[in-house]
Design a protein around this motif. Sequence first.
Motif, mmCIF file in Angstrom:
data_model
loop_
_atom_site.group_PDB
_atom_site.id
_atom_site.type_symbol
_atom_site.label_atom_id
_atom_site.label_comp_id
_atom_site.label_asym_id
_atom_site.label_seq_id
_atom_site.Cartn_x
_atom_site.Cartn_y
_atom_site.Cartn_z
ATOM 1 N N GLU A 68 0.837 -1.814 -0.206
ATOM 2 C CA GLU A 68 -0.004 0.143 -0.163
ATOM 3 C C GLU A 68 0.616 1.210 0.073
ATOM 4 N N ARG A 69 2.032 1.175 0.541
ATOM 5 C CA ARG A 69 3.208 2.421 0.596
ATOM 6 C C ARG A 69 3.719 2.692 -0.363
ATOM 7 N N LEU A 70 3.597 2.075 -1.497
ATOM 8 C CA LEU A 70 4.309 2.040 -3.152
ATOM 9 C C LEU A 70 2.603 3.227 -3.304
ATOM 10 N N ILE A 71 1.363 3.152 -3.402
ATOM 11 C CA ILE A 71 0.679 3.952 -3.958
ATOM 12 C C ILE A 71 1.183 5.570 -4.263
ATOM 13 N N ASP A 72 1.610 5.751 -2.888
ATOM 14 C CA ASP A 72 1.691 7.360 -3.456
ATOM 15 C C ASP A 72 3.310 7.687 -3.030
ATOM 16 N N HIS A 73 4.173 6.492 -3.010
ATOM 17 C CA HIS A 73 6.123 6.900 -2.813
ATOM 18 C C HIS A 73 6.406 8.137 -2.824
ATOM 19 N N PRO A 74 6.408 9.245 -2.036
ATOM 20 C CA PRO A 74 7.210 10.437 -2.220
ATOM 21 C C PRO A 74 8.397 10.627 -3.834
ATOM 22 N N ASP A 75 9.281 9.825 -3.457
ATOM 23 C CA ASP A 75 9.458 9.707 -4.338
ATOM 24 C C ASP A 75 9.643 9.397 -6.348
ATOM 25 N N VAL A 76 8.403 8.186 -6.088
ATOM 26 C CA VAL A 76 7.882 8.633 -7.535
ATOM 27 C C VAL A 76 6.923 9.744 -7.887
ATOM 28 N N LEU A 77 5.773 9.687 -7.040
ATOM 29 C CA LEU A 77 4.139 10.202 -6.948
ATOM 30 C C LEU A 77 4.418 11.687 -7.882
ATOM 31 N N LEU A 90 -5.404 5.423 -9.599
ATOM 32 C CA LEU A 90 -4.329 3.947 -9.695
ATOM 33 C C LEU A 90 -5.459 3.152 -10.430
ATOM 34 N N GLN A 91 -5.389 3.503 -11.550
ATOM 35 C CA GLN A 91 -6.080 2.530 -12.180
ATOM 36 C C GLN A 91 -5.645 0.911 -11.959
ATOM 37 N N ALA A 92 -4.566 0.342 -11.713
ATOM 38 C CA ALA A 92 -4.365 -1.463 -11.506
ATOM 39 C C ALA A 92 -3.344 -1.394 -10.562
ATOM 40 N N GLY A 93 -2.988 -1.757 -9.581
ATOM 41 C CA GLY A 93 -2.068 -3.019 -9.040
ATOM 42 C C GLY A 93 -1.113 -4.093 -9.383
ATOM 43 N N TRP A 94 -0.777 -4.542 -10.113
ATOM 44 C CA TRP A 94 -0.547 -6.096 -10.273
ATOM 45 C C TRP A 94 1.339 -5.971 -9.619
ATOM 46 N N PRO A 233 -6.182 9.822 3.246
ATOM 47 C CA PRO A 233 -7.615 11.083 1.584
ATOM 48 C C PRO A 233 -6.745 10.748 0.670
ATOM 49 N N LEU A 234 -5.562 11.038 0.650
ATOM 50 C CA LEU A 234 -4.511 10.964 -0.893
ATOM 51 C C LEU A 234 -5.119 9.213 -2.162
ATOM 52 N N ARG A 235 -4.323 8.187 -0.748
ATOM 53 C CA ARG A 235 -4.817 7.378 -1.253
ATOM 54 C C ARG A 235 -6.416 6.924 -1.727
ATOM 55 N N ARG A 236 -6.770 7.406 -1.082
ATOM 56 C CA ARG A 236 -8.472 7.454 -1.378
ATOM 57 C C ARG A 236 -8.993 8.184 -2.681
ATOM 58 N N ALA A 237 -8.485 9.454 -3.165
ATOM 59 C CA ALA A 237 -8.672 10.061 -4.714
ATOM 60 C C ALA A 237 -7.789 8.869 -4.938
ATOM 61 N N LEU A 238 -6.339 8.408 -5.008
ATOM 62 C CA LEU A 238 -6.181 7.312 -5.952
ATOM 63 C C LEU A 238 -6.701 6.579 -6.473
ATOM 64 N N MET A 239 -7.967 5.981 -5.690
ATOM 65 C CA MET A 239 -8.981 5.212 -5.840
ATOM 66 C C MET A 239 -10.179 5.577 -6.823
ATOM 67 N N GLY A 240 -9.769 6.700 -7.393
ATOM 68 C CA GLY A 240 -10.693 7.145 -7.833
ATOM 69 C C GLY A 240 -12.177 7.555 -7.032
ATOM 70 N N GLU A 241 -12.429 7.482 -5.572
ATOM 71 C CA GLU A 241 -13.173 7.932 -4.762
ATOM 72 C C GLU A 241 -12.754 9.455 -4.134
ATOM 73 N N GLU A 254 -12.066 18.229 -8.411
ATOM 74 C CA GLU A 254 -11.445 18.837 -7.674
ATOM 75 C C GLU A 254 -9.773 17.902 -7.762
ATOM 76 N N PRO A 255 -7.863 18.939 -8.018
ATOM 77 C CA PRO A 255 -6.829 18.092 -8.238
ATOM 78 C C PRO A 255 -6.721 16.716 -7.080
ATOM 79 N N LEU A 256 -5.844 16.364 -7.145
ATOM 80 C CA LEU A 256 -5.655 15.120 -5.659
ATOM 81 C C LEU A 256 -4.862 16.004 -4.903
ATOM 82 N N PRO A 257 -5.369 15.514 -3.517
ATOM 83 C CA PRO A 257 -5.248 16.381 -2.860
ATOM 84 C C PRO A 257 -3.194 16.092 -2.478
ATOM 85 N N ILE A 258 -2.205 16.344 -3.395
ATOM 86 C CA ILE A 258 -0.998 16.128 -3.051
ATOM 87 C C ILE A 258 -0.107 17.285 -2.245
#
Length: 258
Positions: A68-77, A90-94, A233-241, A254-258
């Motif tokens: 889960e931590r990798l969804i919004d990793h601060p070095d990558v997002l 986040l359209q998918a995670g495999w 909240p950021l991860r919820r938004a990334l899930m499309g919620e 609204e833009p993502l709460p980054i």
Amino acid sequence: MLEPVVAKGQLTETDRFIFESWGYFVIPNVLSKEEAAEAYDVSQRLHESRDREFGQIGRTYESEPALERLIDHPDVLPKVQGLLGDRFVLQAGWNTMQPAHAGNGGWHQDGSSAFDFKDLGYPVPLIQLRVSYLLTDQTVPGMGNMELIPGSHRSRVPLPDSIRQSKGDIGIGHVICAEAGSALVFHNGVWHRTFRHDGDYDRFTTHYVYSPPWVRAADRFGNDPEFLERTTPLRRALMGEFARPDAPFGANYEPLPI
């Protein structure tokens, strides 16, 4: 050997040029050795009930904090935001396993077989931006590396069927060599395949695919309510919620709460 390596954090003008030219780049040392090992152990456990063949499991981030931590990793997002803008999901995670002593995978582009992305226009539009976290060392070819064809997201012609059907080699294929904990970021239009794996251990890579908010999720029909309740909240938004505006994806979104 030329390597499209970039630093962590914000997308720079040079990063963008590399991505537009090659269709991908590598970010080293995103995960520590300990973090990569933890994610590897989790992946091994998730796949232990499967047949020992190449395969992937979706939405593992819902049950595994290390993933889960990798969804919004601060070095990558910030790289994702720089390439997709302020509105994406986040359209998918495999989570993918390649077994020991496995051969080459098949050449392909990412997308939807229901409606091929290349049919939308030229060059193939960026609809799926994939971030692949390497959980094993892949410092030399033959370690289950990813192989990509640089710049192929801009080719007007497809990879020849003779190469695709035989899973054959091509002289301009680039085998990504990087340490565990590196992240590979690439465009859906780049032709790529899994390179052979000569090792005595299974190779695990965990992938996160980011898309415009109107793209349908590929690893789920809906989000787990319990996951949404406990995550950020950021991860919820990334899930499309996100709150629906007066017109879907129109005004007041609204833009993502980054």
